[in-house]
Design an enzyme around this catalytic site. Structure first.
Site, PDB file in Angstrom:
ATOM      1  N   GLY A  29       6.829   4.278  -5.573  1.00 32.58           N
ATOM      2  CA  GLY A  29       8.090   4.997  -5.583  1.00 32.58           C
ATOM      3  C   GLY A  29       8.634   5.186  -6.988  1.00 32.58           C
ATOM      4  O   GLY A  29       8.287   4.452  -7.914  1.00 32.58           O
ATOM      5  N   ASP A  38      16.271  -0.248   9.568  1.00 35.70           N
ATOM      6  CA  ASP A  38      17.304  -1.185   9.162  1.00 35.70           C
ATOM      7  C   ASP A  38      16.763  -2.059   8.031  1.00 35.70           C
ATOM      8  O   ASP A  38      15.545  -2.263   7.904  1.00 35.70           O
ATOM      9  CB  ASP A  38      17.708  -2.058  10.356  1.00 35.70           C
ATOM     10  CG  ASP A  38      18.999  -2.815  10.129  1.00 35.70           C
ATOM     11  OD1 ASP A  38      19.726  -2.498   9.162  1.00 35.70           O
ATOM     12  OD2 ASP A  38      19.298  -3.729  10.924  1.00 35.70           O
ATOM     13  N   PRO A  96       0.830  -1.202   0.000  1.00 32.37           N
ATOM     14  CA  PRO A  96       0.000   0.000   0.000  1.00 32.37           C
ATOM     15  C   PRO A  96       0.866   1.255   0.000  1.00 32.37           C
ATOM     16  O   PRO A  96       1.979   1.258   0.519  1.00 32.37           O
ATOM     17  CB  PRO A  96      -0.790  -0.109   1.316  1.00 32.37           C
ATOM     18  CG  PRO A  96      -0.610  -1.503   1.792  1.00 32.37           C
ATOM     19  CD  PRO A  96       0.649  -2.018   1.209  1.00 32.37           C
TER      20      PRO A  96
END
Length: 583
Positions: free
Chosen positions: A324, A375, A320
């Site tokens: 990008g 991370d 969702p």
């Protein structure tokens, strides 16, 4: 006599390499204590980066030696034999699970991450985390205290046992602060219980400017975690800064958004078992990551994920959020991670290459994440069952990332991918809170957004693309940055004010009327971030309007350039003890 290049020789060579890695890992880790005592904060950060780099250095070294000695490094029969010899060499070690993972890394380096089978390597551990439950040995990693002589005596002895080479700034005051905290936050039954036992990990956890004493209180078949953060006053003394006993607060200290701890431990699995008892919602993988064994964390994550695939049936799907421009992101709804693949082509507005993107992720891995960057784990040639991919996802992968995938009859092979904890994208979170008229949630999220940007800057990171879609909201309500393709060091930026136009027509032009260099940043333009909603803009300007002024950025840049390590602790300022408390 072992034959050079034979299976036994290779197994011995990998074991010697692993021994050397562990010795160097421990040597680096042990330097944290004297650095903390000397307030050498930059040195501690260098130790953390050096220890991360160490793993690949050692794996490469062993790989080169094996490649130089044998003709066919990918011979399956050879590696079946190597694995059998290697198991016998490490089975009795206290860190055997790390030894398996080191073997896997050497094998994958030589095989180019192909022929990934349990016959040739340790897909499933043959030793591994079964040692997490070796109860007869766990007392080796902690000290035990009872309250038979009273709480004050117990605390006094605890602080004596965890002394540094520099003295407590005011030990009596620290005990008084702890007593006050206990009286307010803990029930009288715990304090007065005859069976109450305090267990404290012998090793101290070091990270940045903090040293953390970690333990649990056992009472009436229950337990409560606690952390005592210790700070250096930089004048030759140390003090207890606060106490944390809420499981959520303890979890945040071990967050996936923070740098790895430097903590000296001989039996990692036992320490992980103890930590998991404190914060059971943290996965074993995350806990290994948190103490610097990030390759072991990757191995534990993979095993857990494969087991979950076997127990579940939901399909992978496009994650969702706004798509990008650089990364394609997908997820398995029933598992709390996303997978990120570099697209074949980037938007024309993105001045970056595939190699540049990879380098940004490596930068984040080595840098202090300040509690504000997620991370990641990097995978090469990750194979997943094709039947679990939705048709929409397969179509998207073929359209935007075809060079990174190979779709077979039964599997989808992804050549290069990163896993990352799944969060709610900030833009989606804000839209939902605005629809619900939840003003408090919007206020807190925008405050967290501004704090995230400021704390990254204090850690010498400029986020670059600061649109809401590039930030996520964790289960603790913290806002975290996770889009790394435009990050850079704050010290590389040139912060400027937008020049006044010479005449009105300049403001209406499609192009700026002033020159713009590659590293120029105009903070006034950040006002566009909050253009989505007038209430959001009002809150942002109220709380963090200073981010729109180049002066704030230049001042922070100056502090960082001068080597200042800004105080960024994993708990709220409001909970810190009063160092001026009367005694």
């Amino acid at each position: 006599m072992m034959k050079r290049g034979g299976a036994e020789w290779i197994a011995q060579l990998i074991r010697v390499g692993f021994n050397d890695y562990r010795k160097q890992f421990k040597a680096i880790t042990r330097q944290a204590k004297p650095c903390f005592e000397a307030a050498e904060w930059a040195a501690i950060q260098c130790l953390a980066a050096e220890r991360i780099d160490l793993y690949d250095v050692m794996v490469d070294q062993i790989g080169h030696q094996i490649r130089a000695a044998i003709h066919d490094v990918s011979d399956p029969e050879l590696w079946i034999s190597v694995k059998a010899h290697y198991i016998r060499l490490i089975v009795l070690r206290d860190d055997a699970e790390l030894g398996e993972t080191f073997y896997n890394s050497v094998y994958c380096r030589l095989s180019d991450h192909r022929q990934i089978t349990d016959q040739l390597m340790f897909i499933q551990s043959q030793i591994g985390t079964s040692s997490l439950h070796r109860e007869h040995r766990t007392d080796h990693i902690y000290r035990s205290y009872t309250l038979k002589e009273g709480l004050v005596a117990c605390l006094n002895r605890l602080l004596d046992d965890y002394q540094f080479s520099i003295p407590w700034e005011n030990k009596r005051r620290d005990i008084r602060n702890l007593l006050r905290y206990i009286r307010i936050h803990l029930s009288a039954d715990i304090v007065a219980g005859d069976n109450t036992v305090i267990q404290v990990i012998r090793a101290i956890f070091y990270r940045n400017k903090g040293a953390y004493i970690v333990g649990r209180v056992n009472f009436d078949d229950q337990s409560m975690p606690f952390i005592l953060p210790v700070l250096n006053n930089e004048q030759g003394g140390v003090f207890i800064d606060t106490a944390l006993t809420d499981e959520n607060d303890v979890s945040i200290v071990f967050s996936f958004t923070r740098a790895y701890f430097l903590v000296d431990v001989d039996v990692p699995a036992e320490l992980i078992g103890f930590l998991h008892s404190l914060i059971p919602l943290k996965s074993i993988a995350e806990l290994y990551n948190s103490i610097g064994f990030y390759k072991q964390g990757k191995a534990e994550f993979y095993r857990s994920f494969i087991d979950h695939l076997d127990r579940s049936s939901d399909p992978f799907e496009i994650a969702p959020g706004t798509k990008g421009m650089v990364m394609m992101v997908f997820t398995l709804p029933s598992y709390p991670v996303v997978f990120k693949i570099i697209k074949d082509r980037f938007s024309s507005s993105k001045q970056i290459t595939r190699e540049g993107v990879i380098s940004k992720y490596q930068l984040v891995k080595r840098h202090d994440r300040a509690g504000r960057m997620a991370d990641t784990q990097e995978f090469i040639n990750l194979s997943l069952p094709r039947e679990r991919f939705s048709e929409a996802l397969l179509k998207e992968l073929q359209e935007v990332a075809v060079t990174s995938i190979d779709i077979g009859k039964d599997e989808v092979l992804i050549r290069h991918v990163w896993s990352e904890r799944r969060m709610i994208p900030l833009n989606i979170y804000l839209d939902e809170m605005l629809r619900q008229d939840n003003e408090q949630a919007v206020f807190l999220a925008i405050n967290e957004f501004g704090k995230c940007i400021k704390e990254l800057a204090a850690a010498n990171i400029f986020a670059g693309d600061m649109l809401f879609k590039n930030f996520g909201v964790t289960r603790h309500g913290r806002v975290v940055f996770y889009d790394y393709d435009e990050i850079c060091y704050l010290t590389e930026c040139h912060f400027r004010s937008i020049p006044e136009p010479l005449y009105p027509e300049q403001e209406l032009a499609a192009e700026p009327w002033y020159s713009v260099s590659a590293n120029d940043v105009f903070p006034e333009e950040f006002s566009l971030l909050t253009a989505c909603d007038c209430d959001v803009r009002k809150v942002f300007n109220q709380l963090h309007g200073d981010l729109l002024d180049p002066t704030w950025w230049i001042n922070m840049q100056s502090q960082v350039s001068q080597g200042a390590i800004i105080d960024l602790f994993p708990y709220r300022k409001l909970c810190r003890f009063d160092r001026e408390v009367p005694i």
